[in-house]
Design a protein around this motif. Structure first.
Motif, PDB file in Angstrom:
ATOM      1  N   VAL A  46      70.972  19.432 -30.330  1.00 55.51           N
ATOM      2  CA  VAL A  46      70.449  20.288 -29.267  1.00 55.51           C
ATOM      3  C   VAL A  46      69.478  19.500 -28.392  1.00 55.51           C
ATOM      4  O   VAL A  46      69.550  19.538 -27.158  1.00 55.51           O
ATOM      5  CB  VAL A  46      69.760  21.527 -29.860  1.00 55.51           C
ATOM      6  N   THR A  47      68.565  18.777 -29.024  1.00 52.96           N
ATOM      7  CA  THR A  47      67.569  18.011 -28.265  1.00 52.96           C
ATOM      8  C   THR A  47      68.229  16.951 -27.398  1.00 52.96           C
ATOM      9  O   THR A  47      67.865  16.770 -26.231  1.00 52.96           O
ATOM     10  CB  THR A  47      66.574  17.354 -29.237  1.00 52.96           C
ATOM     11  N   GLU A  48      69.194  16.232 -27.945  1.00 52.32           N
ATOM     12  CA  GLU A  48      69.864  15.181 -27.176  1.00 52.32           C
ATOM     13  C   GLU A  48      70.642  15.759 -26.003  1.00 52.32           C
ATOM     14  O   GLU A  48      70.739  15.124 -24.941  1.00 52.32           O
ATOM     15  CB  GLU A  48      70.794  14.388 -28.090  1.00 52.32           C
ATOM     16  N   THR A  49      71.180  16.951 -26.175  1.00 53.58           N
ATOM     17  CA  THR A  49      71.914  17.583 -25.081  1.00 53.58           C
ATOM     18  C   THR A  49      70.969  18.007 -23.965  1.00 53.58           C
ATOM     19  O   THR A  49      71.241  17.795 -22.781  1.00 53.58           O
ATOM     20  CB  THR A  49      72.695  18.803 -25.594  1.00 53.58           C
ATOM     21  N   ILE A  50      69.827  18.608 -24.327  1.00 53.20           N
ATOM     22  CA  ILE A  50      68.864  19.081 -23.331  1.00 53.20           C
ATOM     23  C   ILE A  50      68.278  17.917 -22.537  1.00 53.20           C
ATOM     24  O   ILE A  50      68.162  17.972 -21.309  1.00 53.20           O
ATOM     25  CB  ILE A  50      67.745  19.885 -24.004  1.00 53.20           C
ATOM     26  N   PHE A  51      67.925  16.839 -23.238  1.00 51.51           N
ATOM     27  CA  PHE A  51      67.246  15.725 -22.591  1.00 51.51           C
ATOM     28  C   PHE A  51      68.190  14.573 -22.229  1.00 51.51           C
ATOM     29  O   PHE A  51      67.726  13.502 -21.837  1.00 51.51           O
ATOM     30  CB  PHE A  51      66.122  15.198 -23.494  1.00 51.51           C
ATOM     31  N   ALA A  52      69.504  14.793 -22.340  1.00 52.01           N
ATOM     32  CA  ALA A  52      70.505  13.764 -22.035  1.00 52.01           C
ATOM     33  C   ALA A  52      70.186  12.462 -22.763  1.00 52.01           C
ATOM     34  O   ALA A  52      70.288  11.365 -22.193  1.00 52.01           O
ATOM     35  CB  ALA A  52      70.598  13.539 -20.520  1.00 52.01           C
ATOM     36  N   TRP A  53      69.781  12.580 -24.010  1.00 49.86           N
ATOM     37  CA  TRP A  53      69.453  11.410 -24.821  1.00 49.86           C
ATOM     38  C   TRP A  53      70.757  10.810 -25.348  1.00 49.86           C
ATOM     39  O   TRP A  53      71.558  11.506 -25.967  1.00 49.86           O
ATOM     40  CB  TRP A  53      68.542  11.822 -25.978  1.00 49.86           C
TER      41      TRP A  53
ATOM     42  N   GLY B  71      62.558  23.074 -25.637  1.00 51.75           N
ATOM     43  CA  GLY B  71      62.884  21.899 -24.845  1.00 51.75           C
ATOM     44  C   GLY B  71      62.828  22.169 -23.352  1.00 51.75           C
ATOM     45  O   GLY B  71      62.270  21.362 -22.577  1.00 51.75           O
ATOM     46  N   MET B  72      63.368  23.308 -22.936  1.00 44.35           N
ATOM     47  CA  MET B  72      63.342  23.645 -21.508  1.00 44.35           C
ATOM     48  C   MET B  72      61.924  23.892 -21.024  1.00 44.35           C
ATOM     49  O   MET B  72      61.568  23.525 -19.890  1.00 44.35           O
ATOM     50  CB  MET B  72      64.229  24.869 -21.253  1.00 44.35           C
ATOM     51  N   MET B  73      61.072  24.494 -21.867  1.00 41.32           N
ATOM     52  CA  MET B  73      59.687  24.703 -21.482  1.00 41.32           C
ATOM     53  C   MET B  73      58.924  23.385 -21.371  1.00 41.32           C
ATOM     54  O   MET B  73      58.090  23.208 -20.483  1.00 41.32           O
ATOM     55  CB  MET B  73      58.988  25.618 -22.502  1.00 41.32           C
ATOM     56  N   LEU B  74      59.218  22.442 -22.266  1.00 41.99           N
ATOM     57  CA  LEU B  74      58.580  21.135 -22.171  1.00 41.99           C
ATOM     58  C   LEU B  74      58.958  20.430 -20.872  1.00 41.99           C
ATOM     59  O   LEU B  74      58.110  19.806 -20.212  1.00 41.99           O
ATOM     60  CB  LEU B  74      58.991  20.266 -23.374  1.00 41.99           C
TER      61      LEU B  74
ATOM     62  N   PRO C  97      61.572  14.447 -25.841  1.00 43.28           N
ATOM     63  CA  PRO C  97      62.592  14.791 -26.844  1.00 43.28           C
ATOM     64  C   PRO C  97      62.087  14.663 -28.275  1.00 43.28           C
ATOM     65  O   PRO C  97      62.460  15.476 -29.144  1.00 43.28           O
ATOM     66  CB  PRO C  97      63.735  13.802 -26.553  1.00 43.28           C
ATOM     67  N   ALA C  98      61.244  13.661 -28.550  1.00 45.03           N
ATOM     68  CA  ALA C  98      60.710  13.513 -29.904  1.00 45.03           C
ATOM     69  C   ALA C  98      59.808  14.694 -30.257  1.00 45.03           C
ATOM     70  O   ALA C  98      59.863  15.221 -31.377  1.00 45.03           O
ATOM     71  CB  ALA C  98      59.946  12.196 -30.027  1.00 45.03           C
ATOM     72  N   LEU C  99      58.980  15.129 -29.313  1.00 42.24           N
ATOM     73  CA  LEU C  99      58.114  16.280 -29.552  1.00 42.24           C
ATOM     74  C   LEU C  99      58.938  17.544 -29.759  1.00 42.24           C
ATOM     75  O   LEU C  99      58.645  18.355 -30.657  1.00 42.24           O
ATOM     76  CB  LEU C  99      57.153  16.461 -28.378  1.00 42.24           C
ATOM     77  N   ASN C 100      59.956  17.727 -28.953  1.00 37.32           N
ATOM     78  CA  ASN C 100      60.814  18.898 -29.095  1.00 37.32           C
ATOM     79  C   ASN C 100      61.488  18.929 -30.466  1.00 37.32           C
ATOM     80  O   ASN C 100      61.566  19.981 -31.113  1.00 37.32           O
ATOM     81  CB  ASN C 100      61.867  18.894 -27.990  1.00 37.32           C
TER      82      ASN C 100
END
Length: 324
Positions: free
Chosen positions: A263-270, A147-150, A191-194
């Motif tokens: 995890v994804t929602e936390t990284i991307f503030a979803w 996620g961070m790399m994306l 976020p969907a790709l991650n």
């Protein structure tokens, strides 16, 4: 068939009950929400009043008994922080999480099946090695690092896509979704790709192994002998046979997409259920954490229950084999 359904339903309810005990005991036995919710300069009387208001002055067994009684009436407790029913907070966030999970599931099928076919039809070639190496990376690299790399590549370096938030939400057939607006769609892609990367790797490997097992079978040789083109053999005969186990596995994995969305929602503030869970854990908002975990467990149980029923309809040996 009725006996089979009753047995599976009873097992599901038992699992849910045991899970509720483990979750409730584990969450309510850790920390003290009053230390976070009450100001440090509060008087002992104010602190005691807050403890009674939250029901924390009772024993763990009493609190669980009250929780179960209320849960049977559709009440999973009130948030300590927002003073709202926990289930309402979760249901308000659920559409965003389900949207993210469905798009990730679609990506895993749209990307994974063609790549798996491509690799399976060319075993031992550079194409096969490249695709399988990529699938190994998808399995091995941590989700948060991906996620961070994306974000680093597509948001910071290239500036193509936004890194956080859900964007504008529109309406399609009465359903509020990010897919209805360009802003929402651009916010959804990363976020969907991650979330889909791990499932893409899974679908690639399932498809490749299915192709390798199906190609040497007699019905494929018979189709070639009839003069059918290779494209028709793959598209009609091979793909039709390998899609059933792929869709079944991916369907069961849908529950894990919802769980791993944290995890994804936390990284991307979803703004989904996972983000709500992390915020609630940080604030020791016990009712919301317990309600979230039970909702997710219920989703897992329902999905597996439906799969069991469908399998029993397709193959009677399953329900006969499970009979005592």
């Amino acid at each position: 068939m009725t006996v089979f359904i009753i047995r599976r339903l009873s097992q599901s309810l038992l699992v849910l009950f045991i899970t509720s005990i483990v979750v409730f005991a584990g969450i309510y036995a850790i920390g003290n929400p009053v230390d976070i919710l009450i100001a440090g300069d509060a008087t002992p009387a104010e602190r005691e009043q807050a403890i009674r208001a939250l029901g924390l002055d009772r024993s763990l067994v009493e609190q669980y008994g009250t929780f179960i009684w209320n849960a049977l009436h559709g009440d999973l407790g009130r948030s300590f922080v927002f003073n709202q029913p926990s289930i309402d907070l979760i249901l308000n966030r659920m559409p965003a999480t389900l949207e993210l999970a469905f798009v990730a599931l679609a990506l895993s099928l749209v990307v994974g099946i063609p790549l798996g076919l491509w690799a399976g039809l060319r075993p031992g070639t550079a194409v096969d090695e490249t695709v399988m190496t990529g699938s190994i990376l998808g399995f091995s690299l941590p989700n948060f690092w991906q996620g961070m790399m994306l974000i680093m590549i597509f948001s910071v370096w290239l500036g193509w896509l936004p890194s956080t938030g859900r964007g504008e939400v529109g309406s399609i057939l009465g359903v509020r979704t990010s897919l209805a607006t360009w802003s929402g769609l651009t916010h959804l892609i990363l976020p969907a790709l991650n979330l889909a990367l791990f499932k893409i790797s899974l679908v690639i490997r399932l498809t490749r192994s299915g192709v390798r097992e199906t190609m040497p079978l007699d019905f494929v040789k018979f189709a070639r002998a009839k003069g059918l083109s290779e494209k028709r053999i793959v598209a009609v005969h091979v793909l039709k046979n390998i899609l059933i186990p792929i869709v079944t596995v991916v369907g069961v994995e849908f529950g894990s997409l919802i769980a791993f969305a944290i995890v994804t929602e936390t990284i991307f503030a979803w703004p989904g259920m996972g983000k709500l869970l992390i915020d609630s854990i940080m604030r020791l908002d016990r009712p919301v954490v317990v309600a979230y975990l039970l909702v997710v467990v219920t989703l897992f149980i329902v999905i597996n229950f439906v799969v069991d029923i469908l399998y029993s309809l397709l193959d009677p040996r399953i329900r006969l084999g499970s009979a005592p």
